[in-house]
Design an enzyme around this catalytic site. Sequence first.
Site, PDB file in Angstrom:
ATOM      1  N   ARG A  61      33.370  26.710  14.878  1.00  0.00           N
ATOM      2  CA  ARG A  61      33.212  27.836  15.792  1.00  0.00           C
ATOM      3  C   ARG A  61      32.750  27.376  17.168  1.00  0.00           C
ATOM      4  O   ARG A  61      33.140  27.946  18.181  1.00  0.00           O
ATOM      5  CB  ARG A  61      32.218  28.855  15.227  1.00  0.00           C
ATOM      6  CG  ARG A  61      32.766  29.671  14.067  1.00  0.00           C
ATOM      7  CD  ARG A  61      31.789  30.731  13.613  1.00  0.00           C
ATOM      8  NE  ARG A  61      32.332  31.506  12.505  1.00  0.00           N
ATOM      9  CZ  ARG A  61      33.060  32.616  12.642  1.00  0.00           C
ATOM     10  NH1 ARG A  61      33.318  33.079  13.846  1.00  0.00           N
ATOM     11  NH2 ARG A  61      33.506  33.256  11.587  1.00  0.00           N
ATOM     12  N   GLU A  74      31.962  27.513   6.249  1.00  0.00           N
ATOM     13  CA  GLU A  74      32.000  28.896   5.787  1.00  0.00           C
ATOM     14  C   GLU A  74      32.926  28.991   4.576  1.00  0.00           C
ATOM     15  O   GLU A  74      33.970  28.345   4.526  1.00  0.00           O
ATOM     16  CB  GLU A  74      32.487  29.828   6.889  1.00  0.00           C
ATOM     17  CG  GLU A  74      31.580  29.841   8.114  1.00  0.00           C
ATOM     18  CD  GLU A  74      32.069  30.827   9.158  1.00  0.00           C
ATOM     19  OE1 GLU A  74      32.833  31.748   8.791  1.00  0.00           O
ATOM     20  OE2 GLU A  74      31.679  30.691  10.334  1.00  0.00           O
ATOM     21  N   GLU A  86      40.528  36.796  13.062  1.00  0.00           N
ATOM     22  CA  GLU A  86      39.280  36.516  13.766  1.00  0.00           C
ATOM     23  C   GLU A  86      39.395  35.228  14.581  1.00  0.00           C
ATOM     24  O   GLU A  86      38.892  35.136  15.707  1.00  0.00           O
ATOM     25  CB  GLU A  86      38.120  36.395  12.781  1.00  0.00           C
ATOM     26  CG  GLU A  86      36.784  36.202  13.477  1.00  0.00           C
ATOM     27  CD  GLU A  86      35.633  36.061  12.498  1.00  0.00           C
ATOM     28  OE1 GLU A  86      34.486  35.981  12.975  1.00  0.00           O
ATOM     29  OE2 GLU A  86      35.872  36.014  11.284  1.00  0.00           O
ATOM     30  N   ASP A 145      43.933  40.239  21.978  1.00  0.00           N
ATOM     31  CA  ASP A 145      43.249  40.959  23.041  1.00  0.00           C
ATOM     32  C   ASP A 145      43.285  40.096  24.301  1.00  0.00           C
ATOM     33  O   ASP A 145      42.323  39.424  24.670  1.00  0.00           O
ATOM     34  CB  ASP A 145      41.800  41.251  22.636  1.00  0.00           C
ATOM     35  CG  ASP A 145      41.054  42.054  23.702  1.00  0.00           C
ATOM     36  OD1 ASP A 145      41.738  42.623  24.573  1.00  0.00           O
ATOM     37  OD2 ASP A 145      39.808  42.092  23.661  1.00  0.00           O
ATOM     38  N   HIS A 187      37.261  44.094   3.442  1.00  0.00           N
ATOM     39  CA  HIS A 187      38.218  43.023   3.163  1.00  0.00           C
ATOM     40  C   HIS A 187      39.179  43.000   4.349  1.00  0.00           C
ATOM     41  O   HIS A 187      40.197  43.698   4.357  1.00  0.00           O
ATOM     42  CB  HIS A 187      38.979  43.288   1.869  1.00  0.00           C
ATOM     43  CG  HIS A 187      38.152  43.161   0.631  1.00  0.00           C
ATOM     44  ND1 HIS A 187      37.475  42.017   0.319  1.00  0.00           N
ATOM     45  CD2 HIS A 187      37.909  44.042  -0.376  1.00  0.00           C
ATOM     46  CE1 HIS A 187      36.844  42.183  -0.839  1.00  0.00           C
ATOM     47  NE2 HIS A 187      37.087  43.408  -1.273  1.00  0.00           N
ATOM     48  N   CYS A 239      41.268  40.909   5.303  1.00  0.00           N
ATOM     49  CA  CYS A 239      42.621  40.413   5.015  1.00  0.00           C
ATOM     50  C   CYS A 239      43.570  41.540   4.641  1.00  0.00           C
ATOM     51  O   CYS A 239      44.776  41.448   4.850  1.00  0.00           O
ATOM     52  CB  CYS A 239      42.578  39.382   3.890  1.00  0.00           C
ATOM     53  SG  CYS A 239      41.505  37.975   4.213  1.00  0.00           S
TER      54      CYS A 239
END
Length: 777
Positions: A433, A463, A474, A534, A743, A745
Amino acid sequence: MVESSEPSRKRPRVGRRPRHSQSPASSSMRPMVTRSQAQALTPKPADETPSTAADVEMEESRKRKVGCMAPMRAESSECAEDGGEATLGSAGNCDSQQEDGGEGDSEDAESSHGDIILTSSYIGELQGDQELVAKLGLVFSDPCTLARSFPQTNPELAAQCPVDVEDVRRAYACIKAKTTDKTMRDLQLLTVNAVAMMSLDPCDEHDNQMNAVLILLLNPSIIEYTHDDSTFLLPELCSVILNQPSEQRSLLMRYFAAADHLGLVQSNSPDAASERAEGDHMCFMQYANIFQSFVTRETSRAAKPVAPQPSSMSEPMPKKVCLHSLSGCSLPLVAQCLALMNSYNTAHGIVPHSAFYNDAVNEHIDTKEEVPRFRMPKGVSFCNYPFLLSPTTKSEIIRIESMIHMRTELQDSFFRAMFSGVTCPYLVLEVRRESLVRDTLYQLDLKMSQDLRKQLKVRFVGEEGVDEGGVQKEFFQLIVRDVFSSKYGIFKANNESQYYWFLSQASPTKDMLEEIWLTGQLIGLAVYNGVILDIHLPPVMYKKLLGVSATTEDLREIDPELYHGLTQLRRMSDDELSFLERSFEIEYDDLGRLRTHELIPDGASTILDAENRELFIDRYVDFVLNKSCAKQFAEFKAGFDRICGSSYVRYMQPQELELLVCGCSDLDFGALESSTVYDGGYSRTTKVIEYFWQVVGEFGDDLKRKLLFFATSSDRVPIGGLSKLQFVIAKNGGDSDRLPTSHTCFNVLLLPEYSSLEKLRERLLTAIHNSEGFGMI
């Protein structure tokens, strides 16, 4: 009756130049009569009675050929004056005879030496169906004569279109109002015959032939006309258009776009330009709707479900349609005429591209069948006509196209593993990240082109979790935010428009170009994997990606202040321009350093004046949109094309590509509520669900986007609106203090059955304000 002052232009049957080659589509049309055969369908002048045995035999043969196809004048002067109604193709009927020296004989004699020029007023003066059919037969028997009918007498309108379109419409309305159904059938047969002659024996005077095509298309019943074998006439007329030389097809398109209202042309009002544009819009779409109506009717007819069985209580669902199943009605010929209109519209900007979308095609198209056929070398598919397809349909085509590629790469990976060792069937990115851009750039640089066509899987280091779609959404959200931040110095946002554009640099560094190349690949990967981003790129970026030239208007979003200044420059007087003392040398900022650029050779010594200001504006816009960022955009496009260069994306319009990348801006949560599916015991009437929608209805746009991001890992709205999101709310136990979870996904929101409205509001707001990251549920 109006007679042509020109000598007859009917051509001899010899010495005529050869006809241009036909398209494959038209070569398969059913056999039609030739012009020599068609001439037999017209009333024969009185002074052409047969004088020899051969002439008698030819005349009898002519009568047999006519059959029931066209009106026919009786040869014998002893024909009975029974006053009966004229019939089409009956040798036993005849025209009402005029008295010696009567007007009718005079007109017939003139028509044998000159061409009749039809007008609506002349048609209105004809007495009875018999006379009307006879005169129409004389005109429709020769396309060149038909083409000279309904001439435009106003010079200004004639410069746009030589046919008086309004007069043609009045003529068809007059014919329908004053005649019987049988005469309307006669008109149909005359029209069929005219198209047949143009198909097999076209007029040399191609301008005139386009006039005839225009007159025939203005018949309100043209899409209903059929041949004896029930095949429709319109595709054959489309074949006539498609077989014309390109300059004549362009001429017909110009006729389509010509405003046919004199008031729009001569108006001196302040809004005259917009009124003329609106007139062109209306006229152009009237012709487009002729072809669109045919496409809609045939597609809807093919989609009509089979009648349900008596034992079935449910309504049958409409069938999905493939274009190859409609080939019997020659729909592709009609679609090709629409393609001509779309190309002309693209070049001249008459109507929005969305005006060509066909609702019936978009509703009933079988994309799963059409995409593979489109990929075949000679496949027939609706995908060949992208102007008919809405952005939603095109995005579905791209999704299916990507799935086919992913499935192929998955199968190839298994086969390669059998012979060359283990290979990963997915495109896997393991990133941190805190170092998203660096890790992604390094890993993508090592991948081969075929690896990029695999399904993307993203894993954040440290993670847990399996990427089934939510993690990658994400990932894209976070990396795009980093790439467009100021710390990388690749893009700069305009303070007024908030659109990002390349920083102007004379010599961008290698590292910067690599990061720009990565950005292009990221956008391509997002499109390929169906992820909405975005990002705030100006519309001109999507135009340049698709090879569409930038214009001065595109500068408005990138630099509104500069655009306003250049617009003011156009309005300045000679004295004001002289006062500016401006040359063709401009200044721009290059990472804090002021640089100069000459717009033309020796621009520093070329003074701006009224004669060269348009050149100044054009060169300035070209510098900002093209030259100042040429290297940067080349890398950006290369990265994007590495993923999407051969996909259906290249058939999209710029505004459609923008929707595909960024999604819609309409946060219609009413549509989302209507399409939401409930699971685990919930329904729309469950109390906690009513609480949920009441709370969400109180949210502003910012909170609504956060809710979308929490539930789906993306705050963007897919093409087609929130009704396309496939959102699910599932029960996650009874009343408790647990936060809602998701969820991402699968776009599933897990909602405990909270006991009160206030508790649901507090728990939901806490969850959506802390939604970044991936954790185990």
